[in-house]
Design an enzyme around this catalytic site. Structure first.
Site, PDB file in Angstrom:
ATOM      1  CG  LEU A  88     -12.889  29.693  -0.410  1.00  0.00           C
ATOM      2  CD1 LEU A  88     -13.533  28.336  -0.218  1.00  0.00           C
ATOM      3  CD2 LEU A  88     -13.941  30.704  -0.842  1.00  0.00           C
ATOM      4  CB  CYS A  89     -13.013  33.741   4.855  1.00  0.00           C
ATOM      5  SG  CYS A  89     -13.054  35.398   4.163  1.00  0.00           S
ATOM      6  N   PRO A  90     -10.684  31.810   6.107  1.00  0.00           N
ATOM      7  CG  PRO A  90      -9.488  31.253   8.051  1.00  0.00           C
ATOM      8  CD  PRO A  90     -10.387  30.666   6.987  1.00  0.00           C
ATOM      9  CG  ASP A 132     -14.786  34.381   0.819  1.00  0.00           C
ATOM     10  OD1 ASP A 132     -15.933  34.863   0.958  1.00  0.00           O
ATOM     11  OD2 ASP A 132     -14.398  33.385   1.436  1.00  0.00           O
TER      12      ASP A 132
END
Ligand code: SF4
Lengths: 76, 347
Positions: free
Chosen positions: A12-14, A39
């Site tokens: 998942l970001c970041p 993502d």
């Protein structure tokens, strides 16, 4: 010029951006890095990070569940 | 001729750190940003898990700030190291599980390491005296400078006039006269500055920069620690605390139930690691089980999940249960009635 691939799926970001940044640290100008992620946010963040650092996005393929972003590394 | 002095700026993605960096750029300083990812950070994408939020907030605010200012941004993964800050904060917690003072000290310390590795001259932050009850008080600000090891190399441009002279000021790298004297919780001066600089559309996080300041989130983390008998966590644990409805019917297991399509899809990514349940006779959520349920517990879990499906008023709902590498099996269950779900189960 060498072609590299980075698997950032399920991150998942970041985190996809962080992995991209860390990978590019080890590459040379002219190298090409293809990042595969899941993502959708990465499709915003990776190009933003590349613009800031001067690398070029040369291709983006958005599939059902995967996004493939291809970056041309520029460290000049 | 002297070469340009270089400052590393802690960039959170909010307005204050953006303005602090802007003040340095205006003084001809070379600025690069640094941003730390702890796993608890509140940023657009986390909220974008839910379908209704998917179209907004698709940006990372720190990257947005860097691009707006025209500076480089380095995002650093500190997930592992940060655990010790959350679990054993020397200075304790703020209103919830936010160890702000230790956290600030840690981040400035990491920035100081980065400065040494990259030959930068000093560090700046967007801190303002008196803005935050714990980490940004006049008497705690020197603690951060000291414990981080950065000492006089740490400059806070927005409130420098209220603090002792720092090395960059003494050396004349930056002009102290052009620094500010902001204090207190009012945001008015910053908002006016943003306007004057044409920096609109900045992020305005409510509460704080991370989930640890959020009461509901903190109570879920406390519950996790209590149930495991130790204060520890993995990244998956803390990510899952941001998603779904958490119900703990028994001390040794809890359910994480998707509240809508976006969350269900997100939880699907964890199917391999967790026992999971899904109604198949009716449309319903995906639920993960964290813990060690026995057969009776699984039955109870199935009845609970059925309650949150479209078959909640039906006599029977068929729920599929998948455990590890075993073949999935099904249970036909009667959905639990609302009055059979005690409030205390909601974490
Ligand atoms: S709100 Fe969170 S990220 Fe911000 S200083 Fe406090 S603990 Fe650190």
């Amino acid at each position: 010029m060498t072609h590299f691939t980075l698997d950032a799926r399920r991150l998942l970001c970041p985190l996809p951006v962080i992995r991209t940044q860390n990978k590019i640290k080890t590459l040379q100008t002219g190298d090409v890095l293809e990042v595969i992620c899941t993502d959708p946010g990465a499709n915003h963040d990776i190009p933003a990070w590349c613009r800031i650092h001067g690398h070029k996005i040369i291709d983006t393929v958005v599939e059902e569940d995967e996004i493939r972003i291809t970056i041309s590394v520029d460290k000049r | 001729m002297t070469s340009k002095r270089k400052a590393v700026a802690l960039i959170s993605g909010g307005l204050d750190s953006m303005l602090a960096a802007k003040l340095m750029l205006d003084q001809g300083i070379h600025v690069e940003g640094i941003n730390f990812y702890t796993g608890f950070c509140v940023e657009g994408h986390t909220h974008a898990i839910r379908r209704k939020d998917r179209d907004k907030a698709k940006r990372n605010n720190a990257l947005w700030v860097a691009e707006k200012l025209g500076i480089k941004l380095h995002i650093i993964d500190v997930i592992e190291e940060y655990k010790d800050i959350v679990i054993n904060p020397k200075h304790g917690y703020g209103a919830n599980l936010n160890p702000c003072l230790d956290c600030k000290g840690f981040m400035v310390k990491k920035a100081y390491q980065w400065l040494q590795e990259n030959n930068f001259d000093f560090i700046i932050t967007g801190e303002v005296v008196g803005q935050r009850p714990m980490s940004q008080r006049r008497n705690t600000m020197p603690v951060v400078a000291r414990e981080s090891g950065a000492n006089a190399l740490l400059l806070r441009p927005l409130c420098a006039h209220l603090l002792p002279m720092t090395h960059p000021e003494e050396q004349g790298w930056v002009e102290r006269d052009k620094l500010l004297n902001l204090s207190g919780r009012s945001r008015k001066p910053q908002i006016a500055m943003a306007k004057q600089y044409n920096l609109d559309d900045y992020a305005q996080p409510a509460g704080g920069c991370c989930f640890l300041t959020n009461e509901h989130y903190a109570s879920k983390l406390k519950d996790l620690w209590a149930s495991r008998g130790e204060r520890n966590y993995e990244l998956d644990d803390i990510m899952l605390l941001k998603v779904g409805r958490h119900l703990r019917p028994r001390p040794h297991f809890k359910l994480i139930i998707g509240r809508e399509e976006g969350e269900n899809r997100y939880l699907e990514g964890y199917r391999r690691q967790y026992t999971h349940l899904k109604p198949i006779s009716h449309i319903g959520p995906l639920a993960l089980i964290d813990g060690t349920p026995d057969d009776d517990d699984l039955l109870l879990a199935a009845r609970l999940v059925a309650r949150y499906s479209q078959g909640r008023d039906a006599d029977q709902v068929r729920v599929e249960i998948s455990e590890g590498s075993h073949q999935p099996h099904t249970l036909d269950v009667k959905p639990l009635a609302d009055q059979d779900i005690p409030q205390e189960w909601h974490v």
